[in-house]
Design a protein around this motif. Sequence first.
Motif, short mmCIF file in Angstrom:
data_model
loop_
_atom_site.label_atom_id
_atom_site.label_comp_id
_atom_site.label_asym_id
_atom_site.label_seq_id
_atom_site.Cartn_x
_atom_site.Cartn_y
_atom_site.Cartn_z
N PRO A 182 2.66 16.71 -0.01
CA PRO A 182 1.81 15.84 0.62
C PRO A 182 0.61 15.23 -0.16
CG PRO A 182 2.62 17.67 2.07
CD PRO A 182 2.76 18.04 0.55
N LEU A 183 0.42 14.07 0.02
CA LEU A 183 -0.64 13.20 -0.73
C LEU A 183 -2.06 14.31 -0.79
CD1 LEU A 183 -0.96 10.87 -2.51
CD2 LEU A 183 -1.65 9.64 -0.58
N GLY A 184 -2.46 14.34 0.64
CA GLY A 184 -3.61 15.17 0.75
C GLY A 184 -3.93 16.59 0.01
N ILE A 185 -2.70 17.29 0.14
CA ILE A 185 -2.44 18.37 -0.38
C ILE A 185 -2.63 18.52 -2.01
CG2 ILE A 185 -1.25 20.70 -0.60
CD1 ILE A 185 -2.68 20.26 2.14
N ALA A 186 -1.80 17.58 -2.51
CA ALA A 186 -1.63 17.26 -4.07
C ALA A 186 -3.40 17.14 -4.59
CB ALA A 186 -0.94 16.26 -4.30
N SER B 84 -5.00 8.33 3.90
CA SER B 84 -3.84 7.40 3.54
C SER B 84 -2.49 7.52 3.64
CB SER B 84 -4.16 7.08 1.96
OG SER B 84 -3.03 6.13 1.46
N GLY B 85 -2.30 9.16 3.45
CA GLY B 85 -0.91 9.38 3.55
C GLY B 85 -0.49 9.53 5.17
N PHE B 86 -1.41 9.65 5.99
CA PHE B 86 -1.28 9.77 7.40
C PHE B 86 -0.99 8.34 7.97
CE2 PHE B 86 -3.20 9.16 11.69
CZ PHE B 86 -2.27 9.92 12.66
N VAL B 87 -1.81 7.48 7.50
CA VAL B 87 -1.54 6.01 7.93
C VAL B 87 -0.34 5.44 7.39
CG1 VAL B 87 -2.54 3.76 8.01
CG2 VAL B 87 -4.12 5.76 8.29
N PHE B 88 -0.17 5.53 5.86
CA PHE B 88 1.18 4.71 5.43
C PHE B 88 2.26 5.50 5.46
CE2 PHE B 88 -2.85 2.97 3.51
CZ PHE B 88 -2.67 1.62 3.88
N GLN C 212 -6.68 6.17 -3.96
CA GLN C 212 -5.91 6.95 -3.11
C GLN C 212 -5.02 6.16 -2.09
OE1 GLN C 212 -5.70 9.97 -3.52
NE2 GLN C 212 -7.18 9.80 -5.12
N SER C 213 -5.42 4.67 -1.92
CA SER C 213 -4.31 3.96 -1.01
C SER C 213 -3.46 3.67 -1.81
CB SER C 213 -5.23 2.78 -0.67
OG SER C 213 -5.95 2.99 0.12
N SER C 214 -3.38 3.59 -3.16
CA SER C 214 -2.24 3.25 -4.31
C SER C 214 -1.27 4.45 -4.18
CB SER C 214 -2.86 2.94 -5.43
OG SER C 214 -3.17 4.19 -6.25
N GLY C 215 -1.75 5.78 -3.88
CA GLY C 215 -1.03 7.05 -3.74
C GLY C 215 0.18 6.63 -3.20
N SER C 216 0.15 6.05 -1.92
CA SER C 216 0.83 5.90 -0.63
C SER C 216 2.22 5.03 -1.41
CB SER C 216 0.44 5.41 0.58
OG SER C 216 -0.54 6.32 1.22
#
Length: 292
Positions: free
Chosen positions: A95-99, A252-256, A24-28
């Motif tokens: 958004p990453l989390g929604i996806a 991850s989406g929030f941080v990066f 999930q970090s790589s998604g950013s």
Amino acid sequence: MLNFKNTPHLQALIFLFIAMISMQSSGSLAKILFGQFPVLTVSVMRLLLGSLILAVFFKIWRVDFKSVNWKSVATYGIALAGMNALFYLSIARLPLGIAVSFEFIGPLSVALFHARQKFDFVWVGLAILGMFLLFPFDQAAQSLDPIGIAYALGAGACWAMYIISGQKPTGISGNHTVCLGMFIGMLCLIPIAIYAGMPFAVFEPSNFVYFIALAVLASALPFSLEMMALRSLTPLVFGTLTSLEPAIAALSGFVFLGEKLLWTQWLALSVIIAASIGCTVTTNRAKNKLEN
């Protein structure tokens, strides 16, 4: 001192958590690369470099290719290709989390299918509630791209196939299965990526280093760890524990990426984590009762 060799279940859980954080970090990182390269190009490079890294690290040339169950490996590779490409296409629009929330319907369905104890349904139900809360109903619900949602659901179906195919015997080690599967997945995607326009700039040193990092974080490391985890975890446990994926993706989406979360989505993270912990505890208790 805890001996991990004598606790394969705990070892598998640790492998799975590391894999989820890495994935999930790589998604950013992938979303950042989408600003410079086509989505399918990023997907192909991830699988290509990931498979080459694993081929060298696990010495793929030592495999007895005559003993390979190519049907199982091909199914696994196709699942990887679909999960990879469709997920990247979805996060390019959502958004990453929604996806990841929509994608999670796949492993959640696997977990629900294998539920047997009454508490199994409780934890799966909590995971569903968490995913429901993660959806931004009171803000911009209408702005969510329906094509992005369709891509995410397709990625979820491939994720379910990935879980099931990952537990089938392939005649070779799990690490070699991941390596060959990723290479097959890359072969499935590269003609489409080339047709869509794959720029040669991906091989420039300044860009290439980012694709190597993506390959390690998004493919080589997590897929290897998940393959080892699947050997010791039931489909129910694996499917429910991966409910942490939307939570990790949202963070991850929030941080990066600066993707803001609503208070309901923060609540969702707590509910999803509670479901994962509960599933782990009750499954371990049931397993201990059977062994004693």
